[in-house]
Design an enzyme around this catalytic site. Sequence first.
Site, PDB file in Angstrom:
ATOM      1  CG  ASP A   1      -5.223   5.664   2.818  1.00 54.28           C
ATOM      2  OD1 ASP A   1      -4.250   5.208   3.584  1.00 54.28           O
ATOM      3  OD2 ASP A   1      -5.204   6.076   1.836  1.00 54.28           O
TER       4      ASP A   1
ATOM      5  CG  ASP B   1      -1.885   1.223   1.192  1.00 56.17           C
ATOM      6  OD1 ASP B   1      -2.616   1.124   0.451  1.00 56.17           O
ATOM      7  OD2 ASP B   1      -1.518   2.185   1.912  1.00 56.17           O
TER       8      ASP B   1
HETATM    9  O1  DOR Z   1      -2.875   9.244   0.289  1.00 52.44           O
HETATM   10  C1  DOR Z   1      -2.152   8.277   0.677  1.00 52.44           C
HETATM   11  N1  DOR Z   1      -1.289   8.245   1.596  1.00 52.44           N
HETATM   12  N2  DOR Z   1      -2.289   7.314   0.046  1.00 52.44           N
HETATM   13  C2  DOR Z   1      -1.792   5.988   0.157  1.00 52.44           C
HETATM   14  O2  DOR Z   1      -1.946   5.091  -0.439  1.00 52.44           O
HETATM   15  C3  DOR Z   1      -0.776   6.164   0.996  1.00 52.44           C
HETATM   16  C4  DOR Z   1      -0.590   7.330   1.988  1.00 52.44           C
HETATM   17  C5  DOR Z   1       0.792   7.511   2.670  1.00 52.44           C
HETATM   18  O3  DOR Z   1       1.339   6.551   3.026  1.00 52.44           O
HETATM   19  O4  DOR Z   1       0.854   8.876   2.992  1.00 52.44           O
HETATM   20 ZN    ZN Z   2      -3.280   3.085  -0.433  1.00 56.05          ZN
END
Ligand code: DOR
Ligand code: ZN
Length: 445
Positions: free
Chosen positions: A310, A154
């Site tokens: 998230d 991810d």
């Molecule tokens: O907006 C995001 N931030 N999407 C992601 O997939 C990773 C995450 C991050 O780790 O900052």
């Molecule tokens: Zn992500």
Amino acid sequence: MKRLLKGGHVVDPTQGIDGASDVLLDGDRVVAVGRDLAVDSGVEVIEIPDGLIVCPGFVDMHVHLRDPGQEHKETIASGTAAAAAGGFTAVACMPNTQPVNDSAAVTRSIVERAALLGVVRVYPIGAVSKGMKGESLSEIADLKGAGCVAVSDDGRPVASALLMRRALEYAGMFGIPVIDHCEEPTLKGEGVAHEGFVASMLGLRGIPAAAESIMVERDLALAEMTGTPVHLAHLSTRQSLRAMDAAKSRGLKATCEVTPHHFTLTDERLTGPTSYDTNLKMNPPLRERADVDAVLQGLRAGTVDVIATDHAPHQQDEKAVEFDRAPFGIIGLETAVPLALDRLVHRGVITFRRLVQLMSVNPSRILNLPGGSLRPGRLADVTIIAPSAAIVIDVTRSKSLSRNSPFDGWTLRGAVAATIVGGRTVFVNGEIAGLAALRAAGERG
Ligand code: DOR
Ligand code: ZN
């Protein structure tokens, strides 16, 4: 130590309970649930004020704790404190740390430090590929052995179809899901906002909806081929949800999550007073109205399995740059429940019972966690909700080390009243009346 949560309204879809009920805890376990449970001597009785709802502990299966390596953004201690304040009794943390969590050693260090410093339970997610480089698989058996509950790259998609195939085959052998961040890198390119009218007007490079849905289709095809469960993170487009819906109709073991920001905000926010606000920059980006409507429909109809935050903390300095240069991501642990209650439950999109499914039962089931139910014998992890309490989001009071939220100053209806992990009160909301007994119990441990 036995504690009786008395007089609450209990919602536990795993037992078909949605009504007045008591919950008896003994140490770190639930021992009984039912109306007017007898109070033996030695049982501490905690009255739950009218109007509050007692649920199995909420689980956020998509959190970036930034620990190890980026402790200026978040630590295990601060991130789990934010989780507790947000009503979560457990979080699963993504592997894009420094170093990447692609080995048993990193996993073990997270598990050990979380046991010491964590306010809530922490379940690590290991990297699919070594260094998240998308080249060779990490040692999935070792990761699982050390405590990983899933694998994911991810922050990035699993780089190739072959790697995804192998990841599904290995993860399937070890009984853990692969979680994918669906994004076709060449289509995403240097994009920073949803490709459409708003991005064009603002002169921002676009990320087309198809960048996500192409990867969704790839992953669903591979899940079908391998027979292994795949979980698709933070879906944001109508095309992705349509693909997910079709996959479920043909009986695939695929699940997906959406985030509060994707069911609440459209890319229109990038115009007007909040124009170019880097707290509106996240990946996937905020989409257009028809996509948000599809997300809401997916939540309503059952296509969506999980609400996950998230939670992606970034420091103020890092976000205080041009939109193009700012990192993607926003914090979300402390705003998820209020947003879900205000935007979904109070507006009639979903019932409260479905909310518990989306935030507790399903994430626990997908990751094979011991929580997600108040059945006797299960963990005494409990989230208590004040569904009608009005709250004002104030990021300066966040327990997170970061402040990057687009919801600062919002008034929402619905709050977390208290969070109990393994029978211990780890958070009590000071603005909700009638919780003194719970607070005192928390102070005693
Ligand atoms: O907006 C995001 N931030 N999407 C992601 O997939 C990773 C995450 C991050 O780790 O900052
Ligand atoms: Zn992500």
